[in-house]
Design an enzyme around this catalytic site. Sequence first.
Site, short mmCIF file in Angstrom:
data_model
loop_
_atom_site.label_atom_id
_atom_site.label_comp_id
_atom_site.label_asym_id
_atom_site.label_seq_id
_atom_site.Cartn_x
_atom_site.Cartn_y
_atom_site.Cartn_z
N ARG A 1 0.74 -1.21 -0.12
CA ARG A 1 -0.08 0.03 -0.05
C ARG A 1 0.90 1.21 0.13
O ARG A 1 0.45 2.21 0.58
CB ARG A 1 -1.01 0.22 1.07
CG ARG A 1 -1.99 -1.16 1.28
CD ARG A 1 -3.19 -0.84 1.79
NE ARG A 1 -4.32 -1.92 1.99
CZ ARG A 1 -4.40 -2.75 2.61
NH1 ARG A 1 -3.23 -3.05 3.73
NH2 ARG A 1 -5.00 -3.78 2.35
N LYS B 1 3.73 11.42 -11.24
CA LYS B 1 2.92 10.63 -12.10
C LYS B 1 3.43 9.43 -12.09
O LYS B 1 4.31 9.30 -12.72
CB LYS B 1 2.38 11.28 -13.26
CG LYS B 1 1.32 12.41 -13.15
CD LYS B 1 1.01 12.80 -14.46
CE LYS B 1 -0.35 13.87 -14.60
NZ LYS B 1 -0.32 14.49 -15.67
N GLU C 1 10.18 17.71 -24.87
CA GLU C 1 9.34 18.26 -23.43
C GLU C 1 10.11 19.48 -23.24
O GLU C 1 9.44 20.45 -22.68
CB GLU C 1 9.78 16.96 -22.39
CG GLU C 1 8.95 15.82 -22.75
CD GLU C 1 7.62 15.56 -22.64
OE1 GLU C 1 7.11 16.53 -22.49
OE2 GLU C 1 7.21 14.51 -22.65
N LYS D 1 7.99 22.96 -14.11
CA LYS D 1 7.16 21.76 -13.76
C LYS D 1 6.83 21.84 -12.08
O LYS D 1 5.84 21.51 -11.90
CB LYS D 1 7.76 20.54 -14.18
CG LYS D 1 6.95 19.10 -13.57
CD LYS D 1 7.03 18.12 -14.64
CE LYS D 1 5.98 17.07 -14.27
NZ LYS D 1 6.28 15.70 -14.83
N GLU E 1 -3.76 17.37 -11.11
CA GLU E 1 -4.31 17.85 -12.08
C GLU E 1 -5.75 18.06 -12.17
O GLU E 1 -6.60 17.67 -12.88
CB GLU E 1 -3.77 16.75 -13.09
CG GLU E 1 -4.04 17.43 -14.59
CD GLU E 1 -3.63 16.63 -15.49
OE1 GLU E 1 -2.56 15.97 -15.38
OE2 GLU E 1 -4.34 16.04 -16.53
N ARG F 1 -2.42 21.84 -14.15
CA ARG F 1 -1.42 20.83 -14.22
C ARG F 1 -1.55 20.16 -15.76
O ARG F 1 -0.50 19.79 -16.31
CB ARG F 1 -1.32 19.65 -13.35
CG ARG F 1 -0.25 18.65 -13.60
CD ARG F 1 0.07 17.80 -12.38
NE ARG F 1 1.08 16.71 -12.89
CZ ARG F 1 1.85 16.03 -12.15
NH1 ARG F 1 1.56 16.00 -10.71
NH2 ARG F 1 2.78 15.23 -12.45
N ASN G 1 0.68 18.82 -20.56
CA ASN G 1 -0.01 17.76 -21.55
C ASN G 1 -0.13 18.59 -22.81
O ASN G 1 -0.65 17.86 -23.91
CB ASN G 1 -1.22 17.13 -21.05
CG ASN G 1 -1.24 16.46 -19.71
OD1 ASN G 1 0.05 15.88 -19.64
ND2 ASN G 1 -1.92 16.31 -18.87
N HIS H 1 0.38 16.23 -25.62
CA HIS H 1 0.28 14.96 -25.43
C HIS H 1 -0.96 14.03 -25.81
O HIS H 1 -0.71 12.89 -25.95
CB HIS H 1 0.51 14.83 -23.99
CG HIS H 1 2.01 14.96 -23.35
ND1 HIS H 1 2.62 16.18 -23.70
CD2 HIS H 1 2.86 14.32 -22.72
CE1 HIS H 1 3.89 16.23 -23.37
NE2 HIS H 1 3.91 14.86 -22.67
N HIS I 1 -0.08 10.86 -27.50
CA HIS I 1 -0.31 9.49 -26.87
C HIS I 1 -1.25 8.71 -27.66
O HIS I 1 -0.81 7.46 -27.93
CB HIS I 1 -1.17 9.69 -25.62
CG HIS I 1 -0.26 10.07 -24.45
ND1 HIS I 1 -0.84 10.61 -23.25
CD2 HIS I 1 0.97 10.29 -24.09
CE1 HIS I 1 -0.04 10.88 -22.38
NE2 HIS I 1 1.19 10.64 -22.85
N HIS J 1 8.36 8.42 -26.93
CA HIS J 1 7.42 9.41 -26.45
C HIS J 1 7.76 10.75 -26.84
O HIS J 1 6.70 11.42 -27.34
CB HIS J 1 7.59 9.14 -24.98
CG HIS J 1 6.73 10.18 -24.30
ND1 HIS J 1 5.27 10.11 -24.27
CD2 HIS J 1 6.82 11.36 -23.45
CE1 HIS J 1 4.81 10.92 -23.56
NE2 HIS J 1 5.64 11.87 -23.11
#
Length: 363
Positions: free
Chosen positions: A118, A140, A182, A224, A234, A238, A242, A245, A249, A262
Amino acid sequence: MRTLRLDLAERGYPIHVGCGLLDDAALYRPHIRGRRVVVVTDARVAALYGARVCAALADYQPLLLECAPGEASKTLDTYATLADQLIDGRFDRRVTLVALGGGVVGDMTGFLAATFQRGVDFIQIPTTLLAQVDSSVGGKTGVNRPGGKNLLGAFHQPRCVLADTATLTTLPRRELVSGLAEVIKYGLIADGEFLAWVERDLDALFEGDEAAVQHAICRSCEIKAAIVAADERESSQRALLNLGHTFGHAVEAATGYGAWLHGEAVGLGLLMAADLSRRLGRLPGEAVARIAALLKRAALPTVLPADIATETLLDFMAGDKKVLDGQLRLVALDGIGKGVIIQGVALDMLAAVIDATRAPQAD
Ligand code: NAD
Ligand code: GLY
């Protein structure tokens, strides 16, 4: 060495950036609470840096776990194999995981740290430009599914980030280029002067000039860190991180993860986001041409191959995490250096943006 900080109260942490940090045991020690560490890496990075990191962590009886390199490894299967190795090794909740590698290792190790027992501590040691400027910071974590990128994951912040710029000397040029996408993104969403600096100092970055590389990493991480500190989960701003992205993606998922790096997919996505902004009357055509010119100079893709169907990309975009109540949220530009979150873009316009990138862009 420069040290930045991500301010998140008790979950805040330092981001150390400098040359030769890997071997410095004193940088790790304050962030390890138990007696054991497990270093997770991929086979390529293990051969280059695994022994050095284990030597620096010798006081913690380090176990080195490896996966295969590349995006195709960022799966539930790899995650389960790693988790079983932790379980078989009888590691307890005081173990600290150390993610040594690029964004694939970082995202997957972070997800393992978020879920094992956990939640256990983890440290990020990013060894690609992309991971040093982006994926190691912000918490993330996750893995891909055939239906979409990063669709399983968790927010879980590392205890610290050690970005050793010396590791970039072994990085293949294609991977360096991928990370530049990026870096360019940060300039576009938040800092026009930084974008102009990238345009001016691109050659120095390619030559591995230490001052230029450190500036690119530190300014990217500063931008960032400020955005994440203000909106960790987010709920709003935030999402600016992206830019490009959602398009990118979709390209990665449509091509089966790994064919496009990527950052390459994000690079093309940045151009699509710029063109979308122009069509929405938010960005002048000259700014789109300027972005296209920089992407080309950086050797990032600016043309979508004919065999990737527009419908396929639109399907993947509809499954993106930024879809809320059936509405796709996207990031556009209100000028260079000013990202903005938008929604309600007509599918026809998205299709037109995608189709336009099939033709070569004007210089
Ligand atoms: P990667 O982790 O696949 O690394 C790229 C390749 O470089 C691999 O083959 C690796 O073995 C090799 N490599 C790594 N370091 C090296 C070094 N110093 N010398 C030689 N070879 C080295 O890819 P990446 O571009 O680092 O990361 C991409 C991933 O990051 C994607 O899955 C993306 O979704 C994720 N990402 C996550 C976030 C986030 O906020 N969590 C942000 C951006 C990207
Ligand atoms: N790479 C996007 C984010 O960290 O939010």
